[in-house]
Scaffold this active site. Structure first.
Site, short mmCIF file in Angstrom:
data_model
loop_
_atom_site.label_atom_id
_atom_site.label_comp_id
_atom_site.label_asym_id
_atom_site.label_seq_id
_atom_site.Cartn_x
_atom_site.Cartn_y
_atom_site.Cartn_z
N LYS A 32 43.99 17.62 23.11
CA LYS A 32 42.66 16.40 23.15
C LYS A 32 42.64 15.83 21.64
CE LYS A 32 37.94 16.63 24.42
NZ LYS A 32 36.76 17.43 24.64
N SER A 107 34.16 16.06 28.71
CA SER A 107 34.88 15.16 27.93
C SER A 107 36.33 15.27 27.72
CB SER A 107 34.40 15.14 26.57
OG SER A 107 34.46 16.27 25.62
N SER A 131 33.05 21.03 28.80
CA SER A 131 33.94 19.85 28.59
C SER A 131 35.40 20.21 28.88
CB SER A 131 33.88 19.08 27.36
OG SER A 131 32.76 18.28 27.35
#
Length: 433
Positions: A32, A107, A131
């Protein structure tokens, strides 16, 4: 495939240790883009950090590459982790491999979608209010949110320090657990990590991958009515079928109540936005990141610099600043912390009687692209089942429970602090259905 789905912000490789042996030797990992990688830009999905290149790698990245895994790129994400759909990214939305007209969740949507699309064996996400688990559920993969303090946050660009944890995403429970084996453990660079040899009830020499044996005979599963109320009927039916299957395998189920979770979303967003307001104050155009070219006074340059933030980030900064301001701190922030203590206590009381708690990960099916952007409240309420876990700093796994109308549905399993082995064992039994 990756370009069509907009999975990666940056596709660059960090080679793993070629001498390494074990579960992650030769594995590929997507990271990420709020997790630092030395020499490779780390944007947090924001124009504010569009050109930022960290001088060091996060502890979790170093541990994965030392175990032989190769990083294949930095995945798309909601800007600074603020979103539930990976549509607030400055680099455009990511699409869900299960249905490209729908969101992958957020996210960490790029990370979950990269695994679901076969672009990486494992991915790292960060979970502040769901997330890792939300995109895992929406994309039909496995996501683990560890106990707060189990995995180092050193090198993670902070959103809300007291809530967030880095966690692995993979196609199977065993693969995700093997990644957790590698990244877990005390880190002298992160004072929030715990030495498990000093934690009562923890198993410092545990193997999370070995726990994925599917043996749930005698396991007690708590089913909280509050986390099913209001959920899409198709989601409820799919999750209940998975819980019934756990019962058929020898687990016992019992209905429980967590009355505090009714207020968890409100408490979570007050605390998260307050911490975000404080953390993002560092992006002032002086030290790093985007800087305004304006030649006005400092206040004007500061304001122009922060125009690089997207709409959702600005909204959360403003609300967080308001909640911390004189006259409102006691009214909002302190009450949110009181609610957080209530959530913690409810979970502690529940775990006196049950081993794990089961619920839908997300109460809805994946949104269509653009569906929630004009209604932030709807997006916030979609986190109703995941935020209580972060408030209580507990471990949780989202595992595929099946499909509804051809779309993935996730089952969330929550355990007591440092009870990762138990939730992994239960998740692996669900996976064997």
């Amino acid at each position: 495939m990756s370009a069509d789905l907009n999975l990666f912000i940056t596709e660059e490789t960090i080679e793993g240790d070629s001498e390494a042996v074990g579960a992650l030797a030769d594995a590929t990992v997507a990271v990420k883009d709020n997790i630092s990688t030395a020499g490779i830009r780390t944007t947090c999905g924001s124009e504010m950090l569009a050109d930022y290149v960290p001088p060091y790698s996060a502890t979790v990245v170093d541990r994965l590459t030392a175990a032989g895994a190769t990083v294949v790129g930095k995945t798309n994400m909601d800007e600074f982790g603020m979103g539930t759909t990976t549509e607030t990214s400055a680099f455009g939305p990511t699409r869900n491999p299960a249905d490209p007209e729908r969101v992958p969740g957020g996210s960490s949507g790029g990370s979950a979608a990269a695994v679901a699309a076969g672009e990486a064996d494992i991915a790292l996400g960060s979970d502040t209010g769901g997330s890792v688990r939300c995109p895992a559920a929406f994309c039909g993969v496995v996501g683990i949110k560890p106990t707060y303090g189990l995995v180092s946050r050193y090198g993670l660009v902070a959103y809300a320090n007291s809530l967030e944890q880095i966690g692995p995403i993979a196609s199977t429970v065993e693969e995700a657990a093997a990644a957790l084996d590698v990244i877990a453990g005390h880190d002298p660079n992160d004072g929030t990590t715990r030495d498990l040899s000093e934690v009562d009830g923890a198993a410092p020499d545990s193997s999370y991958a070995a726990a994925a044996d599917g043996d749930v005979d005698g396991l007690t599963v708590g089913v909280p009515t509050e986390l099913f109320d209001g959920a899409d009927e198709r989601v409820v039916e799919t999750v209940e079928a998975a819980i019934d299957d756990l019962e058929a395998r020898g687990a016992e189920t019992t209905e429980i109540s967590l009355p505090s979770v009714e207020h968890a979303v409100q408490a979570y967003y007050v605390i998260a936005m307050a911490e975000a307001s404080s953390n993002l104050a560092r992006f002032d155009g002086v030290r790093y990141g985007h800087r305004s070219d304006g030649d006005g006074n400092w206040n004007e340059s500061f304001a122009e610099t922060r125009e690089a933030f997207g709409a959702e980030v600005k909204r959360r900064i403003l609300l967080g600043t308001y909640a911390l301001s004189a006259g409102y701190h006691d009214k909002y922030y302190e009450k949110a912390q009181d609610a957080r203590a209530w959530v913690r206590q409810d979970f502690e009381d529940a775990f006196a009687d049950v081993d794990v708690i089961a619920s839908p990960t997300m109460p809805v099916l994946p949104f269509e692209l653009g569906e929630s952007l004009d209604d932030p409240l709807r997006m916030y309420l979609a986190d109703a089942n995941t935020t209580p876990v972060n408030l209580a700093n507990l471990p949780a796994v989202s595992v595929p429970a099946g499909e509804a109308d051809g779309l993935p549905v996730g089952l969330q399993l929550v355990g007591p602090k440092f009870g990762e082995e138990t939730v992994i064992r239960a998740a692996s039994a669900v996976e064997e259905r």
